[in-house]
Write a protein that holds these residues in place. Structure first.
Motif, PDB file in Angstrom:
ATOM      1  N   TRP A 187       4.994  11.586   4.148  1.00  0.00           N
ATOM      2  CA  TRP A 187       4.366  12.118   5.363  1.00  0.00           C
ATOM      3  C   TRP A 187       3.876  13.528   5.138  1.00  0.00           C
ATOM      4  O   TRP A 187       4.462  14.300   4.391  1.00  0.00           O
ATOM      5  N   LEU A 220      -0.988   5.973   8.109  1.00  0.00           N
ATOM      6  CA  LEU A 220       0.176   5.773   8.959  1.00  0.00           C
ATOM      7  C   LEU A 220       0.343   7.016   9.812  1.00  0.00           C
ATOM      8  O   LEU A 220       0.122   8.136   9.344  1.00  0.00           O
ATOM      9  N   TYR A 259       0.822  -1.225   0.000  1.00  0.00           N
ATOM     10  CA  TYR A 259       0.000   0.000   0.000  1.00  0.00           C
ATOM     11  C   TYR A 259       0.845   1.261   0.000  1.00  0.00           C
ATOM     12  O   TYR A 259       0.451   2.284  -0.530  1.00  0.00           O
ATOM     13  N   VAL A 260       2.025   1.179   0.616  1.00  0.00           N
ATOM     14  CA  VAL A 260       2.900   2.349   0.702  1.00  0.00           C
ATOM     15  C   VAL A 260       3.715   2.484  -0.591  1.00  0.00           C
ATOM     16  O   VAL A 260       4.052   3.582  -1.017  1.00  0.00           O
ATOM     17  N   VAL A 274       7.413   6.457   2.652  1.00  0.00           N
ATOM     18  CA  VAL A 274       6.151   7.090   3.083  1.00  0.00           C
ATOM     19  C   VAL A 274       6.205   8.587   2.800  1.00  0.00           C
ATOM     20  O   VAL A 274       7.196   9.257   3.094  1.00  0.00           O
ATOM     21  N   LEU A 333      -3.459   6.210   3.314  1.00  0.00           N
ATOM     22  CA  LEU A 333      -3.211   5.142   2.343  1.00  0.00           C
ATOM     23  C   LEU A 333      -4.458   4.943   1.475  1.00  0.00           C
ATOM     24  O   LEU A 333      -5.581   5.124   1.938  1.00  0.00           O
TER      25      LEU A 333
END
Lengths: 220, 191
Positions: free
Chosen positions: A114, A136, A104-105, A112, A126
């Motif tokens: 962020w 996350l 998913y990432v 990620v 996500l």
């Protein structure tokens, strides 16, 4: 040592294929880390197997009949697909994220994207089906999670570090299951920064059966 | 169940014949079409019944069932009879196909154990798991009618809160312990 596991209701709903995608992602990620829950999940699969085995007689016989043409058509599909390509066994994981999360990432923790949400806390949403959402969370050691206003059910799985709230301490692999009745204020412990995977059905447009599903198990 | 039980040349698969395990292993190892036809005869109607009961249009069910059975062929090499019965394995494939079809969303799967099924499953483990599966099936059959209906509702996708609260009596303890043990053995055998 994982101390907080998935509930039977969640594992059964996952096994039955009834969970929203975001919740399934938390379940699949936890099960990747926890053989105890994997064994429970697979025993719920066995319930599905027993139902499949027993239930043939109860559907309309005409509707479920199969014949030689049906078998021939299936063999034709198999031949059309060519020889079976065996996937190499998965490699032992090196990074922080279990495989379902990596998918998913699009990579491990360094991939990620962020976004800051205040107080040093960062989050990354996500992509899942919209009946529930997954994100996350990055909480610096010692910081509190800002009010994230969950109104439905929220699952929080710790991947790194630990947090405490009014109920307990949650370390790597632990999952907290909270309903809207649980007002909690998680604070990340000192030590490594805390990274969690959280799913909630709060921003729902239509009602999900999940909060109702979870309630009886949580009010014990 | 099978006429050719006791196949000699494969390290004694004789004890691994019951409950369709022998057929699955022959599909996995040799692409055995006769074994597949036997599996098809037994499971194809059950898969169709499962799909129809969980909301697939009957017209679509045949197509979808063929897809499930073809997947069974392609993934047979991943089947581990020490961890799951054949019916359970078929169920998971049918369930995943149903999710693709009805919900059109992805289903995240747990990561596989890096060491997959052992090439020669321990016959005792396989037999004990089969016993546990039979016990589970028997326990489900013997549940009071209304409780069994609730479990069916859960697996066919129609369940409400008052009902799930009654689902606590599922007799999963012993089969869970066997699966747990199988997972432990897999991890130990590779570490």
């Amino acid at each position: 040592m994982i101390r907080h596991h998935l509930s039977d209701a969640l594992l059964m709903a996952y096994s039955a294929g009834q969970l929203p995608e975001a919740f399934s992602l938390v379940v699949a990620t936890h099960v990747s880390l926890c053989d105890e829950c994997r064994a429970r999940m697979e025993s719920f699969d066995a319930v599905g197997g027993a139902l499949l085995e027993q239930d043939a007689g109860q559907a309309a016989p005409d509707a479920i009949a199969v014949d030689d043409a049906s078998l021939a058509a299936t063999m034709a599909r198999i031949r059309a697909a060519g020889p079976v390509r065996r996937q190499a066994p998965p490699r032992r994981r090196q990074g922080l994220f279990p495989t379902p999360l990596v998918e998913y990432v699009g990579g491990d923790v360094d991939a990620v994207r962020w976004r800051a949400v205040g107080g040093g806390v960062r989050q990354a949403i996500l992509p899942t089906a919209r009946d529930a959402s997954a994100r996350l969370l990055f909480i610096p050691a010692g910081a509190a999670v800002p009010d994230h206003g969950h109104r439905g059910t929220e699952l929080t799985l710790v991947l790194q570090g630990a947090f405490r709230d009014e109920f307990d301490r949650f370390g790597p692999g632990d999952v907290e299951i909270a309903t809207e009745a649980d007002e909690h204020m998680p604070v990340a412990e000192e030590g490594p920064d805390c990274i969690c995977l959280a799913a909630t059905d709060a921003p729902l447009r239509f009602s999900s059966f999940l909060p109702r599903l979870l309630q009886p198990f949580l009010r014990i | 169940m099978t006429a050719d039980a006791g196949e000699g040349g494969e390290g004694g698969t004789g004890a691994l014949e019951g409950e369709w395990v022998g057929e699955m292993l022959r599909v996995a190892r040799h692409g055995d079409e006769a074994a597949f036809a036997a599996l098809f005869g037994h499971f194809a109607p059950r898969v169709k019944a499962f799909l129809i009961k969980s909301g697939t249009e009957p017209a679509q069910a045949e197509e979808c069932m063929q897809d499930v059975m073809a997947t069974l062929w392609q993934k047979a090499y991943l089947f581990d009879p020490a961890r799951a019965g054949v019916a359970t394995w078929v169920f998971t494939i049918a369930r995943n196909r149903r999710i693709d079809l009805l919900r059109r969303s992805r289903r995240p799967e747990p990561e596989d154990l890096p060491w997959g099924p052992e090439p020669e499953p321990d016959q005792v483990d396989v037999l004990v798991l089969q016993q546990e599966s039979r016990k589970l099936g028997k326990a489900l059959k013997e549940l009071p009618e209304n409780q069994r209906e609730l479990i069916e509702k859960a697996y066919y996708g129609d369940m409400s809160h008052g009902e799930i609260a009654n689902l606590t009596g599922l007799p999963l303890g012993t089969i869970k312990s066997r699966i747990r043990l199988a997972l432990e053995k897999l991890r130990q055998s590779m570490s």
